[in-house]
Design an enzyme around this catalytic site. Structure first.
Site, short mmCIF file in Angstrom:
data_model
loop_
_atom_site.label_atom_id
_atom_site.label_comp_id
_atom_site.label_asym_id
_atom_site.label_seq_id
_atom_site.Cartn_x
_atom_site.Cartn_y
_atom_site.Cartn_z
CG HIS A 43 -2.28 -1.13 1.27
ND1 HIS A 43 -3.35 -0.99 0.67
CD2 HIS A 43 -1.78 -2.37 1.57
CE1 HIS A 43 -4.13 -2.00 0.70
NE2 HIS A 43 -3.11 -2.84 1.34
CG ASN A 86 -8.02 -4.40 0.74
OD1 ASN A 86 -7.19 -3.36 1.06
ND2 ASN A 86 -7.55 -5.54 0.63
#
Ligand code: HEM
Length: 535
Positions: free
Chosen positions: A75, A153
């Protein structure tokens, strides 16, 4: 000393203390010395060599040398914004106190400040935002009871269900350690040996794997948590964010057209909309289940590769989030923000979900390394309420987290000399009991293929075509045995799904592909190939 600008971030009013009058804009060193020459090194003659007492130069360059901290191991590429969460004061049509005593939800109209970071997962800090990848959706709620992080997510399921596998999964998706290129051969080598991944792959290789931007995508906590009420009774809970902007995804060709011109399009889209006052909004919805193993279900409710069917476990609204302010400094806020699944408030709890438990160790561990021991003293990470601990010192300790009037000699507890005291209990403890063998084993109800098959059948024709094209493209770089195993896995999800993949692989004539022979030893795969040949 009255000079300089403190970037406080975290939605607090920015402290723009500026020296008054003349000299306010004079360039200084970090020691406050005015800089009279910022163009030239101090050298012996104007052609050098340079000297070691170049204090201003050494300070400027050594600070520059340390400008980057390690980026997130996953990420790394992200965009963020501040906003507010407003509670509805109920869950669906029921009183919320029945399920959770978490204060942020309890009153209709109660507002809690938030900071959100959206991200892509696999590649580095400046990689294109058009890549096929899950999108991170991490929310920090600065509640009256301290911070709550909901680290989710866009997609509602995940590749694996046991935290032990996470480093291997990420290695397979990251660039090859020799060639430094992402490689479908490596990815599908791992995935074909990890059958629980097929549900996630069926989303990821469809247009759902490339959201059009960060505003028009869903969010999900993915893992199962618990809600605890005043009596200490718990329910299992899953969280979902539904965008009021609607959902928009890109097919591979659409994404390629954007990437050719702009590889920052999602960051730009979020920033520009907020600057224009077009604030994106998401409704927070939860699914609830009684806190037990639910033997009547054909999947385990703690398995994050599964959806909880909406007809049995409806999505119940609990509040609305609005993002209404861009960061003032990307680095201080978006880069240094630290989210973790361990960061819960009273009334919220962990479930026994093995992924969630593994994640909960990993986040604060990586943040002590990535940002530093005292990362929670940074304004973006610090709660907006008072913090008083007996923790002291460490690299970059910026202040002492102390209570007003606390005896500064007492940094321990218990003490009868005016030290910190334990808080009163807000309700009954939730005390699950366990009676089982300690062991290393997979869960019983794996059911790896059913929901993936359902997802295949729910995809529209465009989504199916895009999914097959993308899978063929990626899997064709794998060795034939791996291609065969993938066909076999998808055939177990749905015969048509497997057949179309086999057909596509047989016909594939890409430049770096390995021709799929389709004559493997696996029964299901061989049948799919036979069918493909018959068509
Ligand atoms: C970031 C570990 C599974 C969502 C991270 C980071 C680590 C990590 C080490 C970097 C954090 C940082 O540097 O601040 C893990 C482990 C997992 C796991 C060990 C499984 C065992 C998941 C799952 C989701 C998820 C299932 C989705 C629900 C995220 C998000 C971020 C992140 C959104 C970025 C947070 C941000 O914007 O700063 N993860 N992760 N992770 N993870 Fe996970």
């Amino acid at each position: 000393d009255g000079t300089g600008t403190a970037v406080t971030g975290a939605g607090t009013s920015q402290d723009r203390r500026t020296a008054e009058g003349e000299g306010a804009q004079t360039l200084t060193t970090r020691q406050g010395h005015p800089v009279t020459n910022n163009q030239n090194l101090r050298t012996v003659g104007n052609r050098g060599p340079a000297t070691l007492e170049n204090y201003h130069f050494l300070e400027k360059m050594s600070h520059f040398d340390r400008e980057r901290v390690p980026e997130r191991v996953v990420h790394a590429r992200g965009a963020g914004a501040h906003g507010v969460f407003e509670a509805y004061g109920k869950v669906g049509n029921e009183p919320i106190e029945k399920y959770t005593r978490a204060k942020l939800f309890n009153t209709a109209g109660k507002q809690t400040p938030v900071f959100v970071r959206f991200s892509t997962v696999i590649h580095g800090g400046h990689s294109p935002e058009t890549l096929r990848d899950p999108r991170g959706f991490a929310v920090k709620f600065y509640t009256e009871d301290g911070n709550w992080d909901l680290v989710g997510n866009n997609l509602k399921v995940f590749f694996i269900r046991d935290a032990m596998k996470f480093p291997d999964m990420v290695h397979s998706l990251k660039p090859d350690p020799v060639t430094n290129r992402q490689d479908g051969g490596r990815i599908f080598d791992f995935m074909s040996n990890t059958p629980e991944s097929v549900h996630m792959l069926t989303f990821l290789f469809s247009p759902w794997g490339i959201p059009a931007n960060y505003r028009q995508m869903q969010g999900s906590g993915v893992n199962t948590y618990k809600w605890v009420n005043k009596e200490g009774v718990a329910h299992l809970v899953k969280y979902h964010w539904e965008p009021l902007q609607g959902v928009k995804n890109l097919t591979q060709p659409e994404a390629e057209a954007i990437q050719a011109k702009n590889f920052n399009h999602a960051t730009q889209d979020l920033y520009d909309h907020i600057e224009r006052g077009e604030f994106p909004q998401w409704e927070l919805r939860v699914q609830l289940m009684s806190d037990d193993e639910h033997p009547e279900l054909d999947f385990d409710p703690l398995d994050d590769t599964k959806l909880w069917p909406e007809d049995q476990f409806p999505h119940l609204p609990v509040g609305m989030m609005t993002l209404n302010k861009n960061p003032e400094n990307y680095y201080a806020e978006v880069e240094q923000v630290a989210f973790g699944t361990g960061v819960l408030v009273d009334g919220l709890d962990f479930s026994d979900d093995k992924m969630l438990q593994g994640r909960t160790f990993s986040y604060s561990d990586t943040q002590r390394y990535r940002v530093g021991t005292n990362y929670l003293q940074l304004p973006i990470n610090a709660p907006k309420k008072h913090v008083a601990t007996n923790q002291r010192d460490g690299q970059m300790a910026y202040h002492v987290d102390t209570a007003p009037g606390q005896n500064q000699h007492v940094n321990y507890e218990p003490s009868s000399m005016n030290g910190l005291k334990e808080a009163a209990k807000p309700g009954e403890d939730h005390t699950p009991s366990y009676n089982a063998k300690l062991l290393r084993q997979p869960i019983d109800r794996q059911n790896n293929f059913k929901q993936a098959g359902e997802r295949w059948r729910l995809h529209s024709d465009v989504e199916k075509d895009d999914l097959i094209n993308n899978l063929v493209d990626a899997i064709s770089s794998a060795v034939p045995e791996v291609q065969q195993r993938m066909v076999e896995l998808f055939t177990q999800c749905d015969a048509e799904y497997g057949r179309r993949l086999a057909e596509g692989l047989k016909a594939f004539k890409g430049s770096n592909g390995q021709q799929f022979q389709g004559n493997g030893h696996h029964k299901a795969g061989a049948e799919a190939v036979a069918q493909a040949e018959a068509v």
